[in-house]
Design an enzyme around this catalytic site. Structure first.
Site, short mmCIF file in Angstrom:
data_model
loop_
_atom_site.label_atom_id
_atom_site.label_comp_id
_atom_site.label_asym_id
_atom_site.label_seq_id
_atom_site.Cartn_x
_atom_site.Cartn_y
_atom_site.Cartn_z
N LYS A 124 0.83 -1.21 0.00
CA LYS A 124 0.00 0.00 0.00
C LYS A 124 0.86 1.26 0.00
CE LYS A 124 -2.25 -1.46 3.66
NZ LYS A 124 -1.78 -2.88 3.72
N THR A 125 1.90 1.27 0.82
CA THR A 125 2.80 2.43 0.83
C THR A 125 3.53 2.56 -0.50
OG1 THR A 125 3.11 2.19 3.21
CG2 THR A 125 4.74 3.50 2.02
N ASP A 152 -1.04 6.66 6.36
CA ASP A 152 -1.01 5.23 6.65
C ASP A 152 -1.87 4.95 7.89
OD1 ASP A 152 -0.34 2.61 6.30
OD2 ASP A 152 1.65 2.78 7.18
N THR A 175 -5.49 -1.37 7.04
CA THR A 175 -5.58 -2.82 7.12
C THR A 175 -6.94 -3.28 7.62
OG1 THR A 175 -4.62 -2.74 9.34
CG2 THR A 175 -3.11 -3.09 7.50
N ARG A 195 6.40 -8.42 1.51
CA ARG A 195 7.28 -7.99 2.61
C ARG A 195 7.95 -9.20 3.26
NH1 ARG A 195 4.30 -4.58 6.92
NH2 ARG A 195 4.37 -3.05 5.24
#
Length: 366
Positions: free
Chosen positions: A82-83, A127, A176, A235
């Protein structure tokens, strides 16, 4: 005020990611690895084809009109990019990006300081946007819709609201837990993208790209072994790649191959299905101590020596998604897959067991 040369954040807690200069005294290898993790353009992203097509259309339409695109909301589990997408949006639009987080915005004044420093067309990335304080959320409603904020001067009956006009900008929110977003805030996003877990083939493509950028030798079997244990999350895949690379350099020939991958992942307690130490501890507790459950979350957390929030947010989502654990009204229960994975014999009535369909007294024959 823009960020200083040391890369320190602004007084409002946000920072201009496009102006950031990494501390030259930092570890060069870490900087090189981190730079390789994030694609710079939409075309560089492996996976998420639906989101890429949708986002490409929204950005191209905005470019042709010469206006900032609609506000965008990125939702999905942690570690899916997302970032990275927020930074790509700014790069595709060729505008600066300012980064902050929901927990850092606890007062309306914090948000007002950030908004008042935005330039025209700039991207504001928030975020964990669902964790913003309620007064800040209400200010953000007005800013997103009318591009203005009302700054309150004074207190009590003498307080005065001074409207502050803002240049057009784009909010990119990441969450999230999209269900925790208030409906008025969620409705102000013109585009919502949900990121799904990546198939192993896409993770393999990501890892192959990163090994090339890092100048790390690898084999197809080694990359596939890592991608298959990465829980569908880039990740995690990149983190495991680092550990396998370290193992290959210390105990191997510096090549990320099948033997290095298997040995390294065994050393770091990641099994063939991607379960780590905590995951297996949860399943062991369910099956061996509580006969498969159901058992309450707090009791299960005490049994594995972790906080309930850790079990619920770190381990449980993957175990439930993969079918190892079942959430019931009475608590958590182990499925047939959990018993088989641990090499144990499941008792009768375990979720996922085959029900009798022959001539015996099964409930389908009554």
């Amino acid at each position: 005020m823009s960020e200083n040369l040391s890369g320190a954040p602004e007084g409002d807690g946000s920072y201009d990611a496009t102006a950031r200069i990494i501390d030259p005294g930092g570890d060069a290898e870490d900087r090189r690895f981190d730079a390789a993790l994030r694609p710079r353009r939409l075309a560089d992203i492996a996976g998420q084809p639906r989101v890429k097509d949708q986002l490409s259309l929204v950005l191209e339409a905005a470019r042709r009109r010469g206006v900032p695109p609609d506000h965008m909301l990125m939702s999905g589990p942690p570690g899916l990019g997302k970032t990275t997408l927020a930074m790509i949006i700014a790069a595709e639009l060729e505008v600066p990006i300012r980064i902050t987080s929901g927990p850092a915005i606890q007062h309306a004044g914090d948000l007002a300081a950030i908004l008042s420093s935005l330039a025209e067309g700039e991207v504001l990335f928030v975020d964990e946007i669902h964790r913003m304080a309620r007064p800040a959320e209400e200010m953000l409603y007005l800013a997103m819709e009318d591009f203005r904020v009302d700054v309150i001067v004074g207190k009590g009956p003498g307080a005065t609201a001074i409207p502050l006009e803002l240049p057009p900008f784009t909010v990119v929110g990441a969450t999230t837990r999209s269900g925790l977003l208030p409906a008025p805030l969620r409705d102000r996003f013109g585009f919502t993208a949900h990121l799904d877990y990546y198939p192993a083939s896409d993770l393999a493509q990501i890892l192959t790209r990163n090994t090339v950028l890092l100048d790390v030798d690898s084999t197809r079997q080694g990359i596939e072994e890592i991608s298959g244990r990465s829980r569908g999350t880039p990740r995690i895949a990149n983190r495991l790649l680092r550990r396998v690379r370290d193992y290959a350099q210390v105990h191997g020939e510096g090549v990320v191959d099948l033997s290095a991958a298997r040995a390294a992942l065994e050393l770091f307690d990641v099994d063939a299905r991607g379960l780590d130490r905590l995951d297996r501890a949860v399943l062991e507790a369910l099956c061996r101590r509580f006969d498969g459950g159901p058992v309450g979350l707090s009791t299960l957390a005490v049994a594995v020596g972790e906080e309930p929030d850790t079990v619920e947010t770190v381990s449980e989502p993957y175990l439930v998604r993969e079918g190892y654990m079942v959430r019931t009204p009475r608590g958590r229960a182990a499925s047939m897959m959990a018993w088989e994975h641990l090499g144990l014999v499941a008792p009768p009535g375990t979720p996922g067991q085959q029900l009798p369909l022959g001539d015996g007294p099964g409930r389908f024959n009554q």
